[in-house]
Write a protein that holds these residues in place. Sequence first.
Motif, PDB file in Angstrom:
ATOM      1  N   LEU A   1      38.689  45.539  30.252  1.00 49.66           N
ATOM      2  CA  LEU A   1      38.905  46.686  31.146  1.00 49.66           C
ATOM      3  C   LEU A   1      38.347  46.394  32.540  1.00 49.66           C
ATOM      4  CD1 LEU A   1      40.082  49.536  30.977  1.00 49.66           C
ATOM      5  CD2 LEU A   1      37.780  50.373  30.426  1.00 49.66           C
ATOM      6  N   MET A   2      37.153  45.842  32.609  1.00 48.41           N
ATOM      7  CA  MET A   2      36.559  45.519  33.905  1.00 48.41           C
ATOM      8  C   MET A   2      37.354  44.446  34.630  1.00 48.41           C
ATOM      9  SD  MET A   2      32.419  45.704  33.608  1.00 48.41           S
ATOM     10  CE  MET A   2      32.286  44.452  32.353  1.00 48.41           C
ATOM     11  N   ILE A   3      37.809  43.413  33.902  1.00 45.76           N
ATOM     12  CA  ILE A   3      38.574  42.337  34.529  1.00 45.76           C
ATOM     13  C   ILE A   3      39.873  42.880  35.127  1.00 45.76           C
ATOM     14  CG2 ILE A   3      39.886  40.230  34.041  1.00 45.76           C
ATOM     15  CD1 ILE A   3      37.700  39.472  32.053  1.00 45.76           C
ATOM     16  N   VAL A   4      40.551  43.761  34.376  1.00 46.69           N
ATOM     17  CA  VAL A   4      41.813  44.323  34.864  1.00 46.69           C
ATOM     18  C   VAL A   4      41.578  45.156  36.119  1.00 46.69           C
ATOM     19  CG1 VAL A   4      43.642  45.971  34.323  1.00 46.69           C
ATOM     20  CG2 VAL A   4      42.942  44.286  32.617  1.00 46.69           C
ATOM     21  N   ILE A   5      40.556  46.011  36.091  1.00 41.89           N
ATOM     22  CA  ILE A   5      40.296  46.874  37.256  1.00 41.89           C
ATOM     23  C   ILE A   5      39.876  46.047  38.469  1.00 41.89           C
ATOM     24  CG2 ILE A   5      38.730  48.651  38.138  1.00 41.89           C
ATOM     25  CD1 ILE A   5      38.836  49.937  35.387  1.00 41.89           C
ATOM     26  N   VAL A   6      39.026  45.056  38.283  1.00 46.95           N
ATOM     27  CA  VAL A   6      38.613  44.203  39.411  1.00 46.95           C
ATOM     28  C   VAL A   6      39.807  43.410  39.947  1.00 46.95           C
ATOM     29  CG1 VAL A   6      37.205  42.204  40.027  1.00 46.95           C
ATOM     30  CG2 VAL A   6      36.204  44.068  38.715  1.00 46.95           C
ATOM     31  N   ALA A   7      40.684  42.941  39.074  1.00 45.39           N
ATOM     32  CA  ALA A   7      41.870  42.217  39.527  1.00 45.39           C
ATOM     33  C   ALA A   7      42.775  43.129  40.356  1.00 45.39           C
ATOM     34  CB  ALA A   7      42.631  41.660  38.321  1.00 45.39           C
ATOM     35  N   VAL A   8      42.924  44.378  39.923  1.00 47.98           N
ATOM     36  CA  VAL A   8      43.725  45.328  40.699  1.00 47.98           C
ATOM     37  C   VAL A   8      43.089  45.579  42.056  1.00 47.98           C
ATOM     38  CG1 VAL A   8      44.506  47.731  40.782  1.00 47.98           C
ATOM     39  CG2 VAL A   8      44.729  46.429  38.670  1.00 47.98           C
ATOM     40  N   GLN A   9      41.757  45.710  42.091  1.00 46.56           N
ATOM     41  CA  GLN A   9      41.076  45.904  43.379  1.00 46.56           C
ATOM     42  C   GLN A   9      41.305  44.714  44.307  1.00 46.56           C
ATOM     43  OE1 GLN A   9      37.082  46.538  42.006  1.00 46.56           O
ATOM     44  NE2 GLN A   9      37.321  48.753  41.882  1.00 46.56           N
ATOM     45  N   PHE A  10      41.179  43.495  43.775  1.00 46.09           N
ATOM     46  CA  PHE A  10      41.445  42.305  44.586  1.00 46.09           C
ATOM     47  C   PHE A  10      42.872  42.326  45.114  1.00 46.09           C
ATOM     48  CE2 PHE A  10      37.627  40.169  42.945  1.00 46.09           C
ATOM     49  CZ  PHE A  10      37.249  39.475  44.079  1.00 46.09           C
ATOM     50  N   ARG A  11      43.814  42.677  44.248  1.00 48.62           N
ATOM     51  CA  ARG A  11      45.225  42.666  44.622  1.00 48.62           C
ATOM     52  C   ARG A  11      45.513  43.686  45.722  1.00 48.62           C
ATOM     53  NH1 ARG A  11      49.460  39.459  45.156  1.00 48.62           N
ATOM     54  NH2 ARG A  11      51.413  40.628  45.094  1.00 48.62           N
TER      55      ARG A  11
END
Length: 315
Positions: free
Chosen positions: A297-307
């Motif tokens: 969950l954290m990896i997905v949310i951080v990836a979305v923030q980066f994107r």
Amino acid sequence: MTLTTHHPESTGAKPPPLPKGTLQRRRFVGNLSAAAIFLTPALALIVVLRLIPVVQAVNDATHTSLPGSTLPPRYVGLDNFTALFSSHAFWSSVQQTLVFNVIVNPLQIALALALAVLLTQNLPATGIWRTLVFLPAAVPMTGSAVVWGIALRPDGPVNAALTSVGIHQQPFLTGQGQVLGSIILIASWIGVGYWMIFLIAGLNDIPAVYYEAAAIDGAGPLRRFWSVTLPLLRRPLLFVLVADTVSNFVLFAPMQILTDGGPQGKSNFLMYDIFHNSFELSDPHTAAAELLVLLVLMIVIVAVQFRLLRSAEES
């Protein structure tokens, strides 16, 4: 007949220059060795503190055992995940965690940015104000939780102040409608000053010439903030956004000390639920499965923030 050989240095002659390819190869090997020396401690810590625990969590999540049993754990594949995903308590914990993060992350970053901008405006006693705002971050999380637990209890000073102005006592930590706000208040009181320091460093790195050029063009304070400060502060903001998100996803001490996940599971965030399953219910395998879900969950949310921030930077 006697032959005499002379070393080039003994005769004062310079040694022949090395071929260019040999020099480049030696420089490359030297740089590679220096990089390996400096990176080895960091890589070793990443392996020991990050990769090995993840591998251990994957192993625990695919096994099961009875609490207190001395028998070796039994391999069950994805059964722990299946049981987890069919649990109402788990999805309630996911919901509470997401609601908490959707509110607390923008709130903390907005407050930290506002304070950073305010405290870089050459105000009197700026150093004292920065110290006072940062001070809660220097206090251990457990100490802050205990202090706020005393302040927010029914007979605490906050309720005493409310009663003195005619407002009834508030169940800050025991009311279903108020416990989330109380946890957000405690987390923000600790985190805002800490993230403010990073944003002040980013603001100080913005050359003053950009503000001078914008002022000459007639841009007001809001326009300068929107067109100069925010674009040039994007990288520090990205770091603060990612680090703040991760720290709030793994927030644990206030719930463990003040609420025990209650009332009615309203503060039972994923990190506390992992602790509850592992150490109070003696079920490390379900806790490991839940931990992996939290990690994804954290990896997905951080990836979305980066994107999102990269798209904004490219546009």
